[in-house]
Scaffold this motif. Structure first.
Motif, PDB file in Angstrom:
ATOM      1  N   LYS A  27       0.835  -1.205   0.000  1.00  0.00           N
ATOM      2  CA  LYS A  27       0.000   0.000   0.000  1.00  0.00           C
ATOM      3  C   LYS A  27       0.868   1.254   0.000  1.00  0.00           C
ATOM      4  O   LYS A  27       0.562   2.235  -0.686  1.00  0.00           O
ATOM      5  CB  LYS A  27      -0.900  -0.010   1.231  1.00  0.00           C
ATOM      6  CG  LYS A  27      -1.967  -1.104   1.230  1.00  0.00           C
ATOM      7  CD  LYS A  27      -3.069  -0.818   0.250  1.00  0.00           C
ATOM      8  CE  LYS A  27      -4.196  -1.823   0.374  1.00  0.00           C
ATOM      9  NZ  LYS A  27      -5.266  -1.583  -0.611  1.00  0.00           N
ATOM     10  N   GLN A  28       1.954   1.198   0.785  1.00  0.00           N
ATOM     11  CA  GLN A  28       2.855   2.350   0.834  1.00  0.00           C
ATOM     12  C   GLN A  28       3.509   2.577  -0.525  1.00  0.00           C
ATOM     13  O   GLN A  28       3.631   3.717  -0.983  1.00  0.00           O
ATOM     14  CB  GLN A  28       3.919   2.124   1.901  1.00  0.00           C
ATOM     15  CG  GLN A  28       4.858   3.311   2.087  1.00  0.00           C
ATOM     16  CD  GLN A  28       5.861   3.079   3.204  1.00  0.00           C
ATOM     17  OE1 GLN A  28       5.825   2.051   3.869  1.00  0.00           O
ATOM     18  NE2 GLN A  28       6.751   4.019   3.395  1.00  0.00           N
ATOM     19  N   ALA A  29       3.921   1.448  -1.175  1.00  0.00           N
ATOM     20  CA  ALA A  29       4.524   1.570  -2.505  1.00  0.00           C
ATOM     21  C   ALA A  29       3.515   2.117  -3.508  1.00  0.00           C
ATOM     22  O   ALA A  29       3.849   2.969  -4.340  1.00  0.00           O
ATOM     23  CB  ALA A  29       5.046   0.206  -2.966  1.00  0.00           C
ATOM     24  N   ALA A  30       2.258   1.627  -3.417  1.00  0.00           N
ATOM     25  CA  ALA A  30       1.225   2.118  -4.323  1.00  0.00           C
ATOM     26  C   ALA A  30       0.966   3.608  -4.088  1.00  0.00           C
ATOM     27  O   ALA A  30       0.780   4.375  -5.044  1.00  0.00           O
ATOM     28  CB  ALA A  30      -0.062   1.319  -4.135  1.00  0.00           C
ATOM     29  N   ALA A  31       0.965   3.992  -2.808  1.00  0.00           N
ATOM     30  CA  ALA A  31       0.762   5.406  -2.498  1.00  0.00           C
ATOM     31  C   ALA A  31       1.916   6.256  -3.029  1.00  0.00           C
ATOM     32  O   ALA A  31       1.709   7.360  -3.542  1.00  0.00           O
ATOM     33  CB  ALA A  31       0.610   5.594  -0.986  1.00  0.00           C
ATOM     34  N   GLU A  32       3.148   5.715  -2.914  1.00  0.00           N
ATOM     35  CA  GLU A  32       4.307   6.446  -3.418  1.00  0.00           C
ATOM     36  C   GLU A  32       4.257   6.562  -4.939  1.00  0.00           C
ATOM     37  O   GLU A  32       4.591   7.607  -5.507  1.00  0.00           O
ATOM     38  CB  GLU A  32       5.593   5.740  -2.984  1.00  0.00           C
ATOM     39  CG  GLU A  32       6.863   6.450  -3.416  1.00  0.00           C
ATOM     40  CD  GLU A  32       7.018   7.845  -2.854  1.00  0.00           C
ATOM     41  OE1 GLU A  32       7.682   8.672  -3.484  1.00  0.00           O
ATOM     42  OE2 GLU A  32       6.441   8.115  -1.772  1.00  0.00           O
ATOM     43  N   ILE A  33       3.827   5.463  -5.596  1.00  0.00           N
ATOM     44  CA  ILE A  33       3.681   5.507  -7.061  1.00  0.00           C
ATOM     45  C   ILE A  33       2.649   6.550  -7.457  1.00  0.00           C
ATOM     46  O   ILE A  33       2.843   7.323  -8.398  1.00  0.00           O
ATOM     47  CB  ILE A  33       3.303   4.113  -7.593  1.00  0.00           C
ATOM     48  CG1 ILE A  33       4.491   3.156  -7.442  1.00  0.00           C
ATOM     49  CG2 ILE A  33       2.868   4.189  -9.053  1.00  0.00           C
ATOM     50  CD1 ILE A  33       4.158   1.723  -7.784  1.00  0.00           C
ATOM     51  N   GLU A  34       1.531   6.562  -6.697  1.00  0.00           N
ATOM     52  CA  GLU A  34       0.496   7.552  -6.995  1.00  0.00           C
ATOM     53  C   GLU A  34       1.031   8.964  -6.744  1.00  0.00           C
ATOM     54  O   GLU A  34       0.757   9.889  -7.516  1.00  0.00           O
ATOM     55  CB  GLU A  34      -0.737   7.284  -6.132  1.00  0.00           C
ATOM     56  CG  GLU A  34      -1.870   8.280  -6.305  1.00  0.00           C
ATOM     57  CD  GLU A  34      -2.463   8.304  -7.707  1.00  0.00           C
ATOM     58  OE1 GLU A  34      -3.118   9.306  -8.052  1.00  0.00           O
ATOM     59  OE2 GLU A  34      -2.257   7.324  -8.457  1.00  0.00           O
ATOM     60  N   ALA A  35       1.802   9.111  -5.664  1.00  0.00           N
ATOM     61  CA  ALA A  35       2.388  10.422  -5.385  1.00  0.00           C
ATOM     62  C   ALA A  35       3.357  10.835  -6.490  1.00  0.00           C
ATOM     63  O   ALA A  35       3.374  11.990  -6.918  1.00  0.00           O
ATOM     64  CB  ALA A  35       3.102  10.402  -4.033  1.00  0.00           C
ATOM     65  N   GLN A  36       4.162   9.853  -6.956  1.00  0.00           N
ATOM     66  CA  GLN A  36       5.076  10.145  -8.056  1.00  0.00           C
ATOM     67  C   GLN A  36       4.305  10.526  -9.316  1.00  0.00           C
ATOM     68  O   GLN A  36       4.703  11.438 -10.058  1.00  0.00           O
ATOM     69  CB  GLN A  36       5.962   8.929  -8.333  1.00  0.00           C
ATOM     70  CG  GLN A  36       6.969   8.621  -7.232  1.00  0.00           C
ATOM     71  CD  GLN A  36       8.112   9.620  -7.218  1.00  0.00           C
ATOM     72  OE1 GLN A  36       8.175  10.522  -8.034  1.00  0.00           O
ATOM     73  NE2 GLN A  36       9.023   9.440  -6.269  1.00  0.00           N
ATOM     74  N   ARG A  37       3.185   9.791  -9.537  1.00  0.00           N
ATOM     75  CA  ARG A  37       2.372  10.124 -10.708  1.00  0.00           C
ATOM     76  C   ARG A  37       1.832  11.551 -10.600  1.00  0.00           C
ATOM     77  O   ARG A  37       1.839  12.309 -11.582  1.00  0.00           O
ATOM     78  CB  ARG A  37       1.212   9.137 -10.817  1.00  0.00           C
ATOM     79  CG  ARG A  37       0.415   9.260 -12.116  1.00  0.00           C
ATOM     80  CD  ARG A  37      -0.830   8.411 -12.069  1.00  0.00           C
ATOM     81  NE  ARG A  37      -1.789   8.930 -11.122  1.00  0.00           N
ATOM     82  CZ  ARG A  37      -2.601   9.958 -11.369  1.00  0.00           C
ATOM     83  NH1 ARG A  37      -2.552  10.581 -12.547  1.00  0.00           N
ATOM     84  NH2 ARG A  37      -3.448  10.377 -10.455  1.00  0.00           N
ATOM     85  N   MET A  38       1.395  11.910  -9.394  1.00  0.00           N
ATOM     86  CA  MET A  38       0.891  13.262  -9.201  1.00  0.00           C
ATOM     87  C   MET A  38       2.014  14.286  -9.357  1.00  0.00           C
ATOM     88  O   MET A  38       1.797  15.366  -9.905  1.00  0.00           O
ATOM     89  CB  MET A  38       0.254  13.377  -7.812  1.00  0.00           C
ATOM     90  CG  MET A  38      -1.033  12.594  -7.650  1.00  0.00           C
ATOM     91  SD  MET A  38      -2.286  13.089  -8.862  1.00  0.00           S
ATOM     92  CE  MET A  38      -2.483  14.822  -8.469  1.00  0.00           C
ATOM     93  N   ARG A  39       3.220  13.912  -8.887  1.00  0.00           N
ATOM     94  CA  ARG A  39       4.349  14.834  -9.050  1.00  0.00           C
ATOM     95  C   ARG A  39       4.668  15.047 -10.518  1.00  0.00           C
ATOM     96  O   ARG A  39       4.926  16.163 -10.961  1.00  0.00           O
ATOM     97  CB  ARG A  39       5.564  14.287  -8.306  1.00  0.00           C
ATOM     98  CG  ARG A  39       5.432  14.334  -6.792  1.00  0.00           C
ATOM     99  CD  ARG A  39       6.538  13.559  -6.115  1.00  0.00           C
ATOM    100  NE  ARG A  39       6.323  13.456  -4.670  1.00  0.00           N
ATOM    101  CZ  ARG A  39       7.017  12.701  -3.863  1.00  0.00           C
ATOM    102  NH1 ARG A  39       8.001  11.956  -4.350  1.00  0.00           N
ATOM    103  NH2 ARG A  39       6.747  12.662  -2.577  1.00  0.00           N
ATOM    104  N   ILE A  40       4.669  13.938 -11.257  1.00  0.00           N
ATOM    105  CA  ILE A  40       4.926  14.052 -12.696  1.00  0.00           C
ATOM    106  C   ILE A  40       3.848  14.902 -13.347  1.00  0.00           C
ATOM    107  O   ILE A  40       4.120  15.743 -14.216  1.00  0.00           O
ATOM    108  CB  ILE A  40       5.000  12.658 -13.330  1.00  0.00           C
ATOM    109  CG1 ILE A  40       6.246  11.913 -12.811  1.00  0.00           C
ATOM    110  CG2 ILE A  40       5.034  12.747 -14.846  1.00  0.00           C
ATOM    111  CD1 ILE A  40       6.316  10.473 -13.250  1.00  0.00           C
ATOM    112  N   HIS A  41       2.586  14.673 -12.907  1.00  0.00           N
ATOM    113  CA  HIS A  41       1.481  15.470 -13.434  1.00  0.00           C
ATOM    114  C   HIS A  41       1.692  16.954 -13.131  1.00  0.00           C
ATOM    115  O   HIS A  41       1.503  17.810 -14.013  1.00  0.00           O
ATOM    116  CB  HIS A  41       0.173  14.973 -12.820  1.00  0.00           C
ATOM    117  CG  HIS A  41      -1.031  15.795 -13.189  1.00  0.00           C
ATOM    118  ND1 HIS A  41      -1.536  15.840 -14.469  1.00  0.00           N
ATOM    119  CD2 HIS A  41      -1.814  16.620 -12.435  1.00  0.00           C
ATOM    120  CE1 HIS A  41      -2.584  16.662 -14.499  1.00  0.00           C
ATOM    121  NE2 HIS A  41      -2.770  17.141 -13.281  1.00  0.00           N
ATOM    122  N   GLN A  42       2.102  17.236 -11.892  1.00  0.00           N
ATOM    123  CA  GLN A  42       2.342  18.624 -11.521  1.00  0.00           C
ATOM    124  C   GLN A  42       3.522  19.214 -12.288  1.00  0.00           C
ATOM    125  O   GLN A  42       3.484  20.380 -12.703  1.00  0.00           O
ATOM    126  CB  GLN A  42       2.600  18.729 -10.012  1.00  0.00           C
ATOM    127  CG  GLN A  42       1.425  18.326  -9.131  1.00  0.00           C
ATOM    128  CD  GLN A  42       0.255  19.286  -9.242  1.00  0.00           C
ATOM    129  OE1 GLN A  42       0.344  20.311  -9.907  1.00  0.00           O
ATOM    130  NE2 GLN A  42      -0.848  18.946  -8.606  1.00  0.00           N
TER     131      GLN A  42
END
Length: 652
Positions: free
Chosen positions: A269-284
């Protein structure tokens, strides 16, 4: 055996025919094979069980030798037994015997010497346990296989990376492997026989677990057995964490067991959250990149007219015929400079250059940021209380970057208060604390929760919905303050709300840049001004002319090169972005002709997003003048160029 001998004796001594018939019936009904052989080892009596074994009639057996019926090999195997029999009178024998005709048999046999009247010989009773023994051996093999299987299963369960927990129909623990011990923080010895619901099931799920097990035992229907689900588990310390669960039913002859396979999903879950955070960072980052590209064009287009406006307002102010005209010119000049600062402030956070150092007054920076962000506060109904300490010592810093920090804190505070019920007030204070100046921005909002506080300065961390924030404002503010040797922190505001505190060291801010107050060499300089925006070029030339210099204005690099072939210039101002030969290339061509003049060539640019240094590769040593510029900016740039200027040699 003694009773059988007595019956044989009775039958052999002329007893009645009825007694003989009874004797034979009893012996024939025995499951044991009974035979009587004489001293010549010939069969004198055999019962029905023996006849069935050898598959012959009584008349085919009686009178024949043992070797003829059972074979020489079997007969020879009895020789040691007969020797013992002669010595002991009674011998018991048990084991496997291989008959050439009848195969391998397991027998239990008793032999006794027999004498009755004229009959002498050996009476033998043989019980055949072959089927029983084979079943025992098969069972032994099965047990061995079971033990091996259990050992293998135990090894698999013990070494399994996932938790393996076995419970019985009462819901009590039967097995608890090492992975389960490590995951739940419970020892196997302590949990065996204990209800699983009290050990790893969160309190709010225990009743559901107990009722579900009872229902499944009665109806065979359930929502968990045979499925893979995600649920929550509980560690020994009471902490709750996500697990993946699969339960299989194991039916044994005497009971039913349930094997649960659990996997701790915390890391996943933490890895998935980090991936999602990275995706959001890339989006930003993609959003910022697009915004940066757009802003670069907008800023460049704004900087040219702003440069003209500031230059003309400066000239109008300095040459105003009346005091009224001078005041109007000052207002125009102030508005133009404010517009320029706003453009620079919006794009300063995209730069990666180290901050510029100059003496700055923190109160002045605060006033500009307050003015720049005023509209947003007014539209949100937010009031601002200013408490600026007088006579703050100057600090050494980058005015634009520090202004961006103050503006960002004010904007964030106003956004927090936008949906806040009750007082909407921001308090901004400056003060002196020993060898540091302090800036405090406090709001009357809900405050910053502790779990958010520790991440609030992380890049791309934001509590705002997608599209409402980038998560980089506070991160950049943190970086800017640290690059100035200061620190920024957040804490609770007395009475409720959040308080951001910025502490900046007071250092020797130094004097103004060398030559900043000089007007140039006596008699003025000969300066070439090149810009495809002719109004910008003329405004710059007018500022230089007003300083007492002589200027030549050209709108293209080609025309400038033609002038350079026939006129000697002391300095050159050239715009970076021009069609054909741009400013960087023109400086390179000047360097090929006159390296000293190239060192006095000033690059004028409005590329404030990528940063002027990034745009002049190959001309990193060039002196830069950023648009929109003031007369002081022009004078400072020219002073740096004058440091490279040497007096021309006297003509003979």
């Amino acid at each position: 055996m003694d009773q059988a001998k007595d019956l044989l004796a009775a039958g052999g001594s002329g007893s009645s025919a009825s007694e003989t018939a009874l004797f034979r019936t009893i012996i024939d009904l025995s499951p044991a094979r009974v035979v009587l052989v004489d001293t010549d080892h010939r069969y004198r009596y055999v019962n029905r069980a023996f006849l069935d074994f050898v598959g012959a009639r009584e008349d085919e057996v009686l009178g024949r030798r043992v070797a003829e019926i059972l074979g020489d090999v079997v007969y020879e195997s009895y020789q040691p037994v007969l020797s013992r029999l002669e010595a002991e009178g009674l011998v018991w024998n048990e084991g496997w015997v291989t008959y050439p005709r009848f195969g391998r048999r397991y027998i239990q046999e008793g032999l006794v010497l027999y004498t009755s009247g004229d009959v002498q010989g050996i009476l033998a009773f043989t019980r055949d346990f072959t089927e029983l023994k084979e079943r025992e051996e098969e069972l032994a093999k099965q047990m061995e296989a079971l033990r091996a299987s259990q050992a293998l299963n135990s090894a698999i369960v013990t070494s399994a990376l996932d938790c393996v927990i076995v419970i019985d129909e009462e819901g009590c623990v039967v097995e608890f492997n090492p992975a389960a011990e490590a995951t739940f923080g419970l020892a196997r010895a302590a949990v065996l026989g204990q209800p699983i619901s009290d050990l790893i099931v969160p309190p709010y799920l225990r009743q559901r677990h107990v009722e579900g097990l009872k229902r499944y035992l009665v109806t065979g229907r359930g929502s968990v057995v045979g499925r893979r689900i995600e649920i929550e588990g509980m560690r020994s310390d009471g902490s709750i964490f996500p697990v993946e669960l699969a339960i299989k039913e194991v039916r044994l002859p005497e009971r039913r067991l349930f094997t649960a396979y659990l996997r701790d999903l915390s890391a996943a879950k933490q890895a998935a959250a980090e991936i999602e955070a990275q995706r959001m960072r890339i989006h930003q980052m993609e959003k910022l990149s697009a915004m940066g590209s757009l802003l670069a064009g907008v800023a460049h287009e704004l900087n040219n007219p702003l440069a003209i406006l500031i230059a003309q307002a400066t000239l109008l102010r300095d040459k105003a015929p009346t005091l009224d005209v001078q005041r109007r010119a000052e207002r125009i000049h102030a508005a133009a400079e404010r517009s320029g600062r706003i453009v620079k402030s919006f794009v300063a956070m995209a730069r990666q250059e180290p901050p510029r150092r100059e003496p700055v007054d923190l109160n002045d920076i605060v006033q500009v940021a307050v003015e720049m962000t005023a509209y947003g506060r007014r539209s949100a109904g937010v009031t601002l209380e200013l408490a600026l300490a007088p006579m703050l010592p100057p600090i050494s810093g980058d005015r634009d970057l520090l202004g961006q920090v103050v503006a960002n804190l004010l904007i964030n505070a106003a956004q927090v208060l936008f949906d806040h019920r009750g007082d909407r007030c921001i308090t901004l204070r400056t003060s002196l604390d020993g060898e540091a100046v302090v800036l405090e921005v406090a709001d009357s909002g809900p405050g910053v929760p502790p779990d958010i506080r520790e991440h609030i300065f992380d890049p791309y961390f934001t509590t705002k919905p997608v599209g409402a924030g980038t998560g980089i404002g506070l991160s950049i503010s943190h970086r800017v303050i640290e690059s100035h040797g200061g620190r920024i922190s957040v804490e609770d505001r007395p009475g409720g709300g959040a308080l951001f505190r910025v502490v900046l060291p007071v250092r020797d801010a130094g004097m103004l840049p060398a030559g900043a107050g000089e007007n140039g060499r006596a008699g003025g300089l000969s300066i070439l001004v090149v810009d495809d925006e002719i109004d910008v070029a003329r405004s710059l030339a007018e500022i230089l002319d007003d300083m007492g210099h002589r200027t030549c204005v050209r709108d293209s690099s080609a025309a400038a090169l033609a002038d350079l072939d026939r006129i000697r210039f002391d300095a050159v101002f050239v715009d970076l972005r021009m069609p054909g030969i741009d400013g960087a290339e023109l400086r390179a061509r000047i360097a090929a002709r006159d390296p000293a003049l190239a060192a006095r060539t000033i690059i004028v640019t409005g590329d404030v997003v990528a940063g002027p240094r990034a745009a002049i590769q190959g001309s990193e040593a060039a002196i830069l003048l950023e648009k929109p510029f003031t007369a002081k900016d022009v004078q400072d740039a020219l002073c740096r160029a004058q440091e490279e200027l040497t007096p021309p040699a006297a003509e003979p």
